[in-house]
Design an enzyme around this catalytic site. Structure first.
Site, PDB file in Angstrom:
ATOM      1  N   ASN A  10       3.766   1.499   7.478  1.00  0.00           N
ATOM      2  CA  ASN A  10       3.254   1.885   6.164  1.00  0.00           C
ATOM      3  C   ASN A  10       1.953   2.865   6.384  1.00  0.00           C
ATOM      4  O   ASN A  10       0.639   2.356   7.101  1.00  0.00           O
ATOM      5  CB  ASN A  10       2.757   1.290   5.766  1.00  0.00           C
ATOM      6  CG  ASN A  10       2.205   1.780   3.710  1.00  0.00           C
ATOM      7  OD1 ASN A  10       1.748   2.975   3.993  1.00  0.00           O
ATOM      8  ND2 ASN A  10       1.267   0.719   3.007  1.00  0.00           N
ATOM      9  N   TRP A  11       2.102   3.912   6.831  1.00  0.00           N
ATOM     10  CA  TRP A  11       0.536   4.337   7.223  1.00  0.00           C
ATOM     11  C   TRP A  11      -0.374   5.314   6.515  1.00  0.00           C
ATOM     12  O   TRP A  11      -1.129   4.871   6.819  1.00  0.00           O
ATOM     13  CB  TRP A  11       1.016   5.893   8.206  1.00  0.00           C
ATOM     14  CG  TRP A  11       1.817   6.409   9.309  1.00  0.00           C
ATOM     15  CD1 TRP A  11       2.133   4.957   9.849  1.00  0.00           C
ATOM     16  CD2 TRP A  11       2.810   7.345   9.972  1.00  0.00           C
ATOM     17  NE1 TRP A  11       3.305   5.447  10.936  1.00  0.00           N
ATOM     18  CE2 TRP A  11       3.430   6.729  10.836  1.00  0.00           C
ATOM     19  CE3 TRP A  11       2.826   8.605   9.492  1.00  0.00           C
ATOM     20  CZ2 TRP A  11       3.881   7.663  11.533  1.00  0.00           C
ATOM     21  CZ3 TRP A  11       3.405   9.516  10.800  1.00  0.00           C
ATOM     22  CH2 TRP A  11       4.296   8.860  11.698  1.00  0.00           C
ATOM     23  N   LYS A  12      -0.096   4.377   5.549  1.00  0.00           N
ATOM     24  CA  LYS A  12      -0.870   4.747   4.317  1.00  0.00           C
ATOM     25  C   LYS A  12      -1.464   6.327   4.268  1.00  0.00           C
ATOM     26  O   LYS A  12      -0.648   6.991   5.233  1.00  0.00           O
ATOM     27  CB  LYS A  12      -1.553   3.322   4.153  1.00  0.00           C
ATOM     28  CG  LYS A  12      -1.323   2.646   4.339  1.00  0.00           C
ATOM     29  CD  LYS A  12      -2.486   1.434   3.701  1.00  0.00           C
ATOM     30  CE  LYS A  12      -1.545  -0.376   4.328  1.00  0.00           C
ATOM     31  NZ  LYS A  12      -2.392  -1.111   3.490  1.00  0.00           N
ATOM     32  N   HIS A  96       3.195  -0.453  -4.568  1.00  0.00           N
ATOM     33  CA  HIS A  96       2.502  -1.186  -2.935  1.00  0.00           C
ATOM     34  C   HIS A  96       0.977  -1.803  -4.428  1.00  0.00           C
ATOM     35  O   HIS A  96       0.288  -0.731  -4.886  1.00  0.00           O
ATOM     36  CB  HIS A  96       1.724  -0.210  -2.414  1.00  0.00           C
ATOM     37  CG  HIS A  96       1.097  -0.548  -1.432  1.00  0.00           C
ATOM     38  ND1 HIS A  96      -0.454  -0.590  -0.936  1.00  0.00           N
ATOM     39  CD2 HIS A  96       1.380  -0.927   0.408  1.00  0.00           C
ATOM     40  CE1 HIS A  96      -0.785  -1.356   0.292  1.00  0.00           C
ATOM     41  NE2 HIS A  96       0.352  -1.032   0.829  1.00  0.00           N
ATOM     42  N   GLU A  98      -2.025  -1.067  -3.395  1.00  0.00           N
ATOM     43  CA  GLU A  98      -2.995   0.231  -3.428  1.00  0.00           C
ATOM     44  C   GLU A  98      -2.579   0.882  -4.300  1.00  0.00           C
ATOM     45  O   GLU A  98      -3.854   1.635  -5.443  1.00  0.00           O
ATOM     46  CB  GLU A  98      -3.232   0.469  -2.175  1.00  0.00           C
ATOM     47  CG  GLU A  98      -3.920  -0.406  -1.219  1.00  0.00           C
ATOM     48  CD  GLU A  98      -3.662  -0.323   0.109  1.00  0.00           C
ATOM     49  OE1 GLU A  98      -2.947   1.064   0.648  1.00  0.00           O
ATOM     50  OE2 GLU A  98      -4.015  -0.598   1.046  1.00  0.00           O
ATOM     51  N   GLU A 168       3.548  -9.195  -0.548  1.00  0.00           N
ATOM     52  CA  GLU A 168       2.031  -8.559  -0.090  1.00  0.00           C
ATOM     53  C   GLU A 168       0.746  -9.261  -1.044  1.00  0.00           C
ATOM     54  O   GLU A 168      -0.127  -8.229  -1.610  1.00  0.00           O
ATOM     55  CB  GLU A 168       1.828  -6.848   0.485  1.00  0.00           C
ATOM     56  CG  GLU A 168       2.695  -5.943   0.731  1.00  0.00           C
ATOM     57  CD  GLU A 168       2.632  -4.961   1.488  1.00  0.00           C
ATOM     58  OE1 GLU A 168       2.645  -4.813   2.985  1.00  0.00           O
ATOM     59  OE2 GLU A 168       2.100  -4.482   0.629  1.00  0.00           O
ATOM     60  N   GLY A 174      -4.744  -5.815   5.492  1.00  0.00           N
ATOM     61  CA  GLY A 174      -5.731  -5.041   5.976  1.00  0.00           C
ATOM     62  C   GLY A 174      -7.090  -6.038   6.262  1.00  0.00           C
ATOM     63  O   GLY A 174      -8.086  -5.389   6.888  1.00  0.00           O
ATOM     64  N   SER A 214      -1.550  -8.163   7.407  1.00  0.00           N
ATOM     65  CA  SER A 214      -1.845  -8.233   8.487  1.00  0.00           C
ATOM     66  C   SER A 214      -1.114  -9.065  10.146  1.00  0.00           C
ATOM     67  O   SER A 214      -1.233  -9.616  10.348  1.00  0.00           O
ATOM     68  CB  SER A 214      -2.836  -8.981   8.061  1.00  0.00           C
ATOM     69  OG  SER A 214      -4.220  -8.811   7.918  1.00  0.00           O
ATOM     70  N   GLY A 235       0.898  -2.047   7.956  1.00  0.00           N
ATOM     71  CA  GLY A 235      -0.013  -0.716   7.720  1.00  0.00           C
ATOM     72  C   GLY A 235      -0.836  -0.888   8.747  1.00  0.00           C
ATOM     73  O   GLY A 235      -0.413   0.014  10.303  1.00  0.00           O
ATOM     74  N   GLY A 236      -1.783  -1.952   9.300  1.00  0.00           N
ATOM     75  CA  GLY A 236      -2.476  -1.403  10.421  1.00  0.00           C
ATOM     76  C   GLY A 236      -1.830  -1.407  12.086  1.00  0.00           C
ATOM     77  O   GLY A 236      -2.115  -0.128  12.619  1.00  0.00           O
TER      78      GLY A 236
HETATM   79  P1  PGA Z   1      -1.817  -4.610   6.454  1.00  0.00           P
HETATM   80  O1  PGA Z   1      -0.873  -3.800   5.507  1.00  0.00           O
HETATM   81  O2  PGA Z   1      -0.546  -4.877   7.631  1.00  0.00           O
HETATM   82  O3  PGA Z   1      -2.811  -3.715   7.420  1.00  0.00           O
HETATM   83  O4  PGA Z   1      -2.556  -6.289   6.486  1.00  0.00           O
HETATM   84  C1  PGA Z   1       0.232  -4.055   4.786  1.00  0.00           C
HETATM   85  C2  PGA Z   1       0.257  -2.813   3.868  1.00  0.00           C
HETATM   86  O5  PGA Z   1      -0.774  -2.799   3.087  1.00  0.00           O
HETATM   87  O6  PGA Z   1       2.070  -2.301   3.526  1.00  0.00           O
END
Ligand code: PGA
Length: 259
Positions: A10-12, A96, A98, A168, A174, A214, A235-236
């Protein structure tokens, strides 16, 4: 492993078209060996067409991070299911945290989006998870079961392969603060039990449930080894091809080890 694992990037809100092209060009040959794993990249709308085109004849699935449940009309700034299909996208993240926390998406919106995605032939990755306060006050299950329950209520006669869930926990996203593999297994096992109760044994046995929050090369093997965890939404650690490839390999190894 009963279910085919998925490792999803997930590049966001990251990467220009140029950066996306470079990433995809580097990923495609590396992902080709992971024939036991579904590899998906959820990219910004601006580079989706290009990534989908590049990935067309490969094992990598190009996905969107959001969409709206109406097909067309006066919805400034939104993208519909037919538009995603038009650029060669087969998967989409729905709800998601976010989007829920920053853009006000409710359980109702998420349920309607899930239903529309399934009807349109898109595979939705439906995200659920609790905040730190909810976990600390003992409200984790009330929150998560409510989110999962609302989605199931909206769907009629779908099989477990028509959607994917991602658990999640918001406090792990993050933050570097991953849920322990046992906590992740515990939550995801409970989600599977709830799905069994609400949608039947077949559905619960085939639906994939990913863990997100994470996930990184250092913890991926342990997470992937859990009975009910079918992959990761990352994500990260997905922003660099090298570390994402390590995660894909961890998923592939988990399959080999379980055989
Ligand atoms: P993260 O993000 O791996 O940076 O914690 C995961 C996500 O939000 O899908």
């Amino acid at each position: 492993m009963a279910r085919r694992p998925m490792m999803a990037a997930n590049w966001k809100m990251n990467k220009t078209v140029r950066e996306a092209e470079e990433y995809t060009a580097a990923l495609l040959p590396r992902a080709a060996d992971a024939d036991e794993v579904d590899v998906a990249v959820f990219v910004p709308f601006t580079c989706l067409h290009e990534v989908a085109r590049m990935a067309e004849d490969s094992a990598v699935i190009a996905g969107a991070q959001n969409f709206y449940y109406e097909d067309s009309g006066a919805y400034t700034g939104e993208i519909s299911a037919p538009m995603l299909l038009d650029v060669g996208t087969g998967v989409v993240i729905v709800g998601h945290s976010e989007r829920r926390e920053t853009f006000g998406e409710t359980d109702d919106t998420v349920a309607r989006k899930t239903k529309r995605a399934v009807e349109a032939g898109l595979l939705p990755i439906v995200c659920v998870g609790e905040t730190k306060e909810e976990r600390d006050s003992g409200g984790m299950w009330e929150k998560v079961s409510g989110q999962v329950g609302r989605v199931i209520e909206e769907l009629e006669d779908v099989d477990g392969e028509s959607l994917v869930f991602a658990y999640e926990p918001i406090w792990a996203i993050g933050t570097g603060d991953t849920a322990t593999p046992e906590d992740a297994q515990d939550a995801i096992g409970k989600i599977r039990d709830l799905l069994k109760e609400k949608a039947g044994e077949d559905f619960a046995g085939t639906v994939r449930i990913l863990y997100g929050g994470s996930v990184k090369p250092e913890n991926a093997a342990e997470i992937m080894a859990q009975r009910d965890i079918d992959g990761g939404l990352v994500g990260g650690a997905s922003l660099e091809v090298e570390s994402f490839v390590e995660l894909i390999e961890a998923a592939q190894n988990a399959v080999t080890q379980s055989e």
